[in-house]
Design an enzyme around this catalytic site. Structure first.
Site, mmCIF file in Angstrom:
data_model
loop_
_atom_site.group_PDB
_atom_site.id
_atom_site.type_symbol
_atom_site.label_atom_id
_atom_site.label_comp_id
_atom_site.label_asym_id
_atom_site.label_seq_id
_atom_site.Cartn_x
_atom_site.Cartn_y
_atom_site.Cartn_z
ATOM 1 N N SER A 79 3.872 2.336 8.486
ATOM 2 C CA SER A 79 3.555 1.385 7.423
ATOM 3 C C SER A 79 4.765 0.989 6.610
ATOM 4 C CB SER A 79 2.584 2.022 6.444
ATOM 5 O OG SER A 79 1.306 1.870 6.888
ATOM 6 N N HIS A 99 0.817 -1.225 0.000
ATOM 7 C CA HIS A 99 0.000 0.000 0.000
ATOM 8 C C HIS A 99 0.848 1.270 0.000
ATOM 9 C CE1 HIS A 99 0.074 0.174 4.565
ATOM 10 N NE2 HIS A 99 0.069 1.472 4.282
ATOM 11 N N ASP A 108 -0.144 -7.444 1.594
ATOM 12 C CA ASP A 108 0.372 -6.064 1.649
ATOM 13 C C ASP A 108 1.905 -6.083 1.740
ATOM 14 O OD1 ASP A 108 0.401 -3.346 1.698
ATOM 15 O OD2 ASP A 108 -0.501 -3.136 3.699
HETATM 16 C C1 4AZ Z 1 -1.304 2.206 8.574
HETATM 17 O O1 4AZ Z 1 -2.287 2.558 7.970
HETATM 18 C C2 4AZ Z 1 -1.461 1.519 9.865
HETATM 19 N N1 4AZ Z 1 -2.354 0.255 14.563
HETATM 20 C C3 4AZ Z 1 -0.413 0.834 10.392
HETATM 21 C C4 4AZ Z 1 -0.548 0.192 11.575
HETATM 22 C C5 4AZ Z 1 -1.737 0.224 12.235
HETATM 23 C C6 4AZ Z 1 -2.810 0.909 11.735
HETATM 24 C C7 4AZ Z 1 -2.675 1.557 10.539
HETATM 25 C C8 4AZ Z 1 -1.871 -0.529 13.516
HETATM 26 O O2 4AZ Z 1 -0.204 2.446 8.137
#
Ligand code: 4AZ
Length: 273
Positions: A227, A85, A131
């Site tokens: 992320s 993503h 992902d």
């Molecule tokens: C994200 O969108 C994301 N709390 C990464 C980790 C978490 C939530 C969203 C976990 O990058």
């Protein structure tokens, strides 16, 4: 007598158990996507130094200044592992990869140019399935104390294992900015069945290619900006920060499973090794 609630929970547990055991929980494209989800950032972590996590990189958008968009992990001199993503819909020439830094200074001059973006053909935005992706660098990184590759975990991680996640993501759901200094947070691997049941109540599916991590005491999680970054157990990469409902809000963080995707990663990276 079984209440409707207990019955529903039993159904969800069976669904999750069967699915995870047999590896048959696959992507259901009918899942609604209307829940508020947060992009990843580390909550409840502590400042750390890149020397402690020399595999950590920042993937930045190369504009007038370099804007951090995602984390990643060094796998080989020209190969960085991240989340699909982080890459889908972007072009290689718009990104740069910054290595060896604890504090992300705004600089257009920093980082290595990107040759190619590869993401899993089974990636589905709605369900967060598969992902996982790779960033192929134009030039090989020079390894040093602060720039090192990480070994991939090949076998599934045990429930309760101590894991560490790192990143420059936001430190709470409502923060306006990313962290300037690299953060680390200690988490534990959560039972996939429990995690699946929790998310099933919100119409999300935890598949065998995902894994969940959280802190028993709460208040610790990855969040927006983390992320694509690493979840590490015993010095091996077990997960890629992927998604979750909120950050440190009762739902475990969800990670793409590196043992599950091991062969995909090896195969895709082989050409650039
Ligand atoms: C994200 O969108 C994301 N709390 C990464 C980790 C978490 C939530 C969203 C976990 O990058």
């Amino acid at each position: 007598m079984t209440s409707a609630f207990q019955f529903r929970l039993l159904m969800l547990a069976s669904f999750c158990w069967l699915g995870i055991q047999a590896g048959v929980i696959t992507v259901n494209s009918d899942i609604p996507n209307n829940l508020e989800q947060q992009e990843g950032r580390i909550v409840g972590g502590q400042q750390t130094d890149i020397a402690n996590h020399p595999y950590q990189v920042s993937i930045g958008l190369d504009s007038a200044v370099l804007i951090h968009i995602c984390g990643g992990s060094i796998y080989a001199p020209r190969v960085v592992i991240t989340a699909a993503h982080c890459l889908k819909g972007r072009y290689a020439y718009t990104l740069r990869v910054v290595t060896g830094l604890t504090t992300l200074a705004d600089s257009a001059e920093q980082g290595v140019a990107v040759q190619k973006l590869i993401y899993h053909s089974g990636y589905v935005k709605k369900t967060h399935a598969n992902d996982v992706g790779l960033v192929i660098l134009k030039e090989a990184l020079t390894y040093s104390a602060n720039v090192q590759p990480i070994v991939l975990a090949r076998t599934a991680t045990v429930v309760g294992a101590h894991a560490v996640a790192t990143g420059w993501g936001k430190s709470d759901e409502n923060a306006q900015k990313m962290s300037e200094v690299l953060q680390a947070v200690e988490l534990q691997i959560v039972d996939s069945l429990e995690c699946c049941v929790q998310y099933a109540t919100k119409q999300y599916v935890i598949t065998e290619e995902m894994l969940c991590a959280a802190a028993e005491e709460g208040g610790k999680d990855t969040c927006q900006g983390d992320s694509g970054g690493p979840l590490v157990v015993d010095g091996t990469l077990v997960g890629i920060v992927s998604w979750g409902i909120g950050c440190a809000q009762h739902y475990p963080g969800v990670y793409a499973s590196v043992p599950y995707h091991f062969e995909w990663i090896e195969q895709q990276a082989a050409v650039y090794m």
